[in-house]
Each structure stands twice: as C-alpha cells, then as structure tokens.
Design an enzyme around this catalytic site. Structure first.
Site: not given
Ligand code: F6R
Length: 610
Positions: A2, A27, A76, A101-102, A483, A487, A490, A506, A605
């Site tokens: 948010c 964000r 969000w 926000n939170g 990584e 990438k 996402e 394995h 973000k």
C-alpha cells in the site's frame, strides 16, 4: 505494498494526488482511491479496483474536481478482496476519511466491540475499524486529535495513517507506527507520503517520521508530537532523488533500464570505498574497525533476492575464515536462538522497509546478538536507522518490482566485506590488492556481459510454450541459480525451480523431459568437472540444456546442449557476472509471455506486512 499520498496546498490537490499515486504504483497494488475536501464539511471520494487507469477514468467521469486538501491510496489487498468497497479511503459518518498502510492485528476484536457499540461497517478491511474507532470517540465528545491518540493506543500492529476531517479543510493528520511515512515541505504545500518518490515532482525537502510520531499538517505549517502529545523535533533533509532519475527514458520497462544501469551502479557502489590496493573499511561506518575486530561470526538475515545475496556471501566470508549463517528473515523469528559470542548481524535489503527483515533485526537484538550492519539501498529507511553500521549500495532508485541492480550492488558490498574480514585470518592469505583489481575491472565486465542481450533474446524463444524450467549450479553459483529461477517465475510466471546440481539425482531428475528446459551456469571453477557430469545426466535423459559457460571451460554445444559463452572472469567476481544472463533471460521470456514486467501480479516492491 500500500502507498499513501496526501496534500494540503494552495492550489487544487487532485493532480498532485494522481501524480503521487502513479509514482507509488511500483510498490504493488490492486485498487486505488482518493478523498478530497471539495467544499467545507464534504468529501468527494472516488475509488476503483484494478489499475490506476480505472481510478483516472472514474475521476474524468466526475467532471471538474477542485479541493485544497486530500488523501489518496494504492491498496495491496490483505483483508478482503480488491473491490471498490474495500479500497481506501474509508470514511466514517461522512466526517472522517482515512488511508492506511499496514495491518491492524486486533481488528477482529475491535470490529465486534464497535458493532456492539452501534457502528456500521461498509468493507471487510481491518482499516475500517480505525476510522470507526476515531468517530466513536468523537461522538462521545473527544476532539479530533485526542480521538486519534486514544484510538491508536488501542490498536495492535504496524501501520502508517493519513486522516482528514471534513470540517477541517487544510488539515491532515499522519501517524507512523512501524510502516514508513514522510512529510514533504514544498513551496505550494505540505505533503504526506509513504516514500519520497511519491512527492518528488513537488519537493525534495522532507522529514522522516519516527515510530510513534503524529504529524499535524495544516496551512500554518506542521507540528510533530508523540502519542502523549509531547512535541518531537525532526530534522528536514534534501533528497538526492530528482524527477529525472525516476524517468524510464527510452527503455520499455524499468526492469530493462535497471539491468542496463548495472555497470554504472556497480561503479557508484565502489566509488570512494576502495583505494588502489585496499578496501576502506570506514565505508561500513565509523565504528566498523572496532566492531569488525571483535566479530567472531556473522548471521545474515534477508528475504527473497536479498536472501540470495546473503547465500553468496556465505561462500565468500567462510572462504575468508569467517563463520557465517544465512537465514530467511521471517524464519529467524520463528524459534529461540542460542546467542553466539560476538556475532555481527547483517541485514540485506533494497528498500530497508521489509517488515520481516526489520522484525528479525529487532529479534536478534532481543536475543543479545552483539552488533548490526545494514546493507541497504534507501537512505533514511527504517533498517538504516535501526542499525549500528550501514553500507549504502548506491544503486539508485529501483522501480521494477523484480530486484536487479540492487542485488548486484549488494553482492559488491558483501564482496568488500569479505575482503575486510579476510584480514583477520592470515592463513587465508588473500591478496587484497588482487581482489581490488578484480573489483575495479567489474564495471567493464558487467558492461561487456550486457552485450549478450540479443543472443539471450533469441534463446528466450525456446520458453515461449514452456510452463516449467529447472536451474542448476554448484557451489557459490547455486544461489545464483536460485536467483535466476526467482526472476523467471516472478516476472514471466513460468514455474522455475533451482537445485544444487549434485541434488539432481536425489529427486528432481524425475522431472526432466523434452518440455522441461534446464538452465545452468558453468563458471571455470573447482566445481566444473562435477557440473559437467550433472549436465550429461540431464542430456542422457532427453533433457534440453541451456548453459551459460565461462569461455575457458571448453564446454561446447551439441545435441540437446546449447552453450552460450560468458567472458572469462576471476572466480571471486564470477557470481556477479553470471547473474546478468539469467536476469536478461527472465526479462525476455516475460516479454514473450506478455506479462506486466514491472508490476507482476500479486507482488509488491516494498513488503511492509508480515
Ligand atoms: C525479487 C525481489 C524480492 C525482494 C524481497 C526483499 O525480485 O525483489 O524478493 O528481494 O521482497 O526486499 P528488500 O530487499 O527490499 O528487503
């Protein structure tokens, strides 16, 4: 996550709010809304699910909108789906409007109590309890500010708020507890926002609110107090950001821009931190010398991409003789820890506002860990302010949700740290001057690796019809494979998993067939021969491999094995270089898949909720 933007101005705030929301988009959000006091005693509130363009449509459909005070929000979704009803601002009794926000952790109990007291709820959000709580206190005779203070005292959780009263145009109250909130001081107005980027078109002068601060913004200026009403003094600063540094330029996406800025970012991170033959350890803080001398072991805490940087650092630090543990921040807080002696806790974060990392740092302090170092890209962030030692990565603003240049510069910072730590153990006999020379050559090596772009664009075509991919590597490059897989998944939504190549037989080898591309990185290091065997294991089972290989490895393309040469570099910096083709691969696959590269679905973000 948010984002909040609010403004009290001498001119119409609508364009400021819309511009601020646009700048907060990075964000991550799934609905948005705004409330403006367009005449005394009255709010105009507009909200829309989906992208900002939906809100802009609603705004246009409302004709001329004019007001000198307003708040706006990108949401969000956490409590309740991203619908218009759940979007902020929430309004109670047509008098109070609030954005948050939170998360309010005790919202369920408060909702039951408020409902018993006769309050009605229009949404499923936790935020609505705050605005109803404030109104209840006001209905019982408390003034606006006292009602806010009393309400905040009964809330649990971490949040930032922007609050308006319809009868008080020219006034916004901001509250910070946990989530970031800053005040901007401009020529035409005063602003409230989650970060400086939201108000950069209006001003570069800002004040960072501390936890527990309540700011009362009004036409005469502003006052910051604490929950008990005592005045707090906070210094104003000037941000390094400019509107130009946030522009996308000729690039199609911020992610593309940020990948191509990496040579410069690495160079900026090194600047002033090394001499011809030595790392200047003061770049970690004035107390670095004393603290590093005492340090007997290291605990790294981070999330996501930053966690992968920590995993790479473990190899470097342990090679330098320094014991090192790395843990996902949200897991670190899930159990008790025997406190190691003289342990330096290192937190890694692009944003410096990731709540899991902040909470883990607090927990480490409670557990008695001796010292803390933050490696971060955002000055004045909570992580920076809560840490004893700080190394700023100087990557510049990173707007694309998928972290790229911040990761590379974190690796540079951690490489510098491992060089410093190697001084403690003469038996490792690392030649600092050689390591510095390799780092000095790094920006040029990054630039030449970026020239692989068009080759990788072609390779990406092979993923056009694929749903899954495997990434394999060994040793210090295993975190680079992790990584690369992160990438790809996402931003392109291709399901990708990374394995230490030795683990293949394995279990994951069962997945290998013609529809499962296998990507590997093959530097010219001690693990190469074993990796070559793992590559053959995949080929023997009909798997198709794409291998980014150091040109000295003498790996060559043949049936089901496509080798793409990467310029040969010293093994100490190879993880930094081998990251780049994997970033480019993810970017080009996402382009082909047509996803929203800079704002992938469901992601944010700055992750400010646990
Ligand atoms: C992935 C990505 C995330 C972040 C993670 C931590 O591309 O960007 O995994 O790395 O959310 O964020 P910071 O580094 O801001 O703490």
């Amino acid at each position: 996550m948010c984002g909040i933007i609010g403004a009290v101005s001498s001119s119409n705030v609508l364009p400021v709010l819309l511009d601020g929301l646009k700048r907060l988009e990075y964000r991550g959000y799934d609905s948005s809304g705004l409330a403006i006091i367009d005449q005394p005693g009255k709010f105009l509130r507009l909200r829309a699910p989906g992208k900002l363009v939906e809100l802009e449509r609603t705004v246009s459909a409302n004709g001329d909108i004019d007001g000198l005070t307003g708040i706006a929000h990108t949401r969000w979704a956490t409590h309740g789906p991203p619908t218009e009803q759940n979007a902020h601002p929430h309004i109670s009794g047509d008098r109070i409007a609030l954005v948050c926000n939170g998360i309010v952790e005790n919202h369920e109990d408060l909702r039951i109590w408020l409902t018993d007291e006769g309050m009605e709820f229009q949404s499923e959000t936790d935020t609505e309890v705050i605005v109803n709580l404030i109104r209840l206190h006001m209905d019982r005779g408390t003034d606006f500010m006292s009602a806010i203070r009393t309400s905040i005292k009964s809330l649990k959780g971490a949040f930032a708020l922007g609050i308006l009263h319809a009868d008080e145009p020219g006034r916004i109250i901001g509250v910070r507890r946990g989530s970031p909130l800053i005040v901007g001081i401009g020529e035409d107005g005063i602003y409230l926002a989650s970060d400086i980027s939201a108000m950069i078109a209006q001003t570069r002068k800002f004040i960072v609110l501390e936890n527990g601060d309540i700011v009362d913004i009004n036409r005469g200026g502003m006052e910051i107090t604490n929950l008990d009403g005592q005045v707090q003094h906070r210094d104003a600063r000037i941000s390094d950001l400019t509107p130009q540094s946030m522009e996308i330029g000729d690039y199609r996406h911020y992610m593309e821009k940020e990948i191509f800025e990496q040579g410069q970012a690495v160079s900026d991170t090194l600047e002033g931190r090394i001499t011809a033959s030595r790392v200047l350890e003061a770049c970690f803080g004035t107390e670095a010398d004393r603290i590093f001398n005492r340090t007997e072991n290291i605990q790294i805490l981070a999330c996501g991409t930053s966690y992968h940087a920590g995993l790479v650092a473990k190899y470097w630090l342990e090679d330098a003789g320094m014991p090192c543990q790395v843990e996902i921040a949200s897991e670190f807080t899930s159990r008790k820890h025997p406190t190691p002696n003289n342990c330096l806790v290192i937190t890694l974060s692009q944003s410096g506002e990731t709540i899991d990392t902040l909470t883990a740092l607090d927990y480490a302090k409670q557990c008695g860990y001796a010292h803390s170092l933050a490696i971060c890209n955002v000055p004045d962030s909570s992580l920076v302010r809560n840490s004893e030692l700080v190394f700023m990565t100087h990557a510049g603003p990173e707007i694309g949700v998928a972290s790229t240049k911040a990761f590379l510069t974190q690796l540079v910072a951690l490489r510098l740290l491992s060089i410093v730590m190697a001084r403690k153990d003469p038996s490792t006999a690392q030649d600092e001057a050689d390591s510095i020379r390799e780092l000095r050559e790094l920006p040029a090596n990054v630039e030449s690796t970026l020239k692989m772009n068009s080759t990788i664009q072609e390779i990406a075509q092979q993923f056009a019809d694929k749903q899954h991919a495997l990434f394999l590597a060994r040793g210090i490059h295993f975190p680079i494979a992790l990584e690369g897989a992160l990438k790809l998944k996402e931003i392109s939504y291709v399901h990708a998993e990374a394995y230490a190549a030795g683990e293949l037989k394995h279990g994951p080898l069962a997945l290998v067939d013609r529809d499962m591309p296998v990507v590997s990185v093959a530097p010219n290091d001690t693990q190469l021969d074993k990796l070559k065997s793992n590559i053959e294991e995949v080929r023997a089972r009909g798997g198709k491999l794409i291998v980014f290989a150091d040109s000295e490895t003498r790996l060559s393309s043949r049936e089901n094995l496509q080798v793409i040469n990467v310029a040969s570099v010293e093994s100490s910096i190879a993880p930094i270089i081998f990251t780049i083709p994997l970033q480019l691969l993810a970017y080009h696959v996402a382009l082909i898949k047509g996803t929203d590269i800079d704002k992938p679905r469901n992601l944010a973000k700055s992750v400010t909720v646990e």
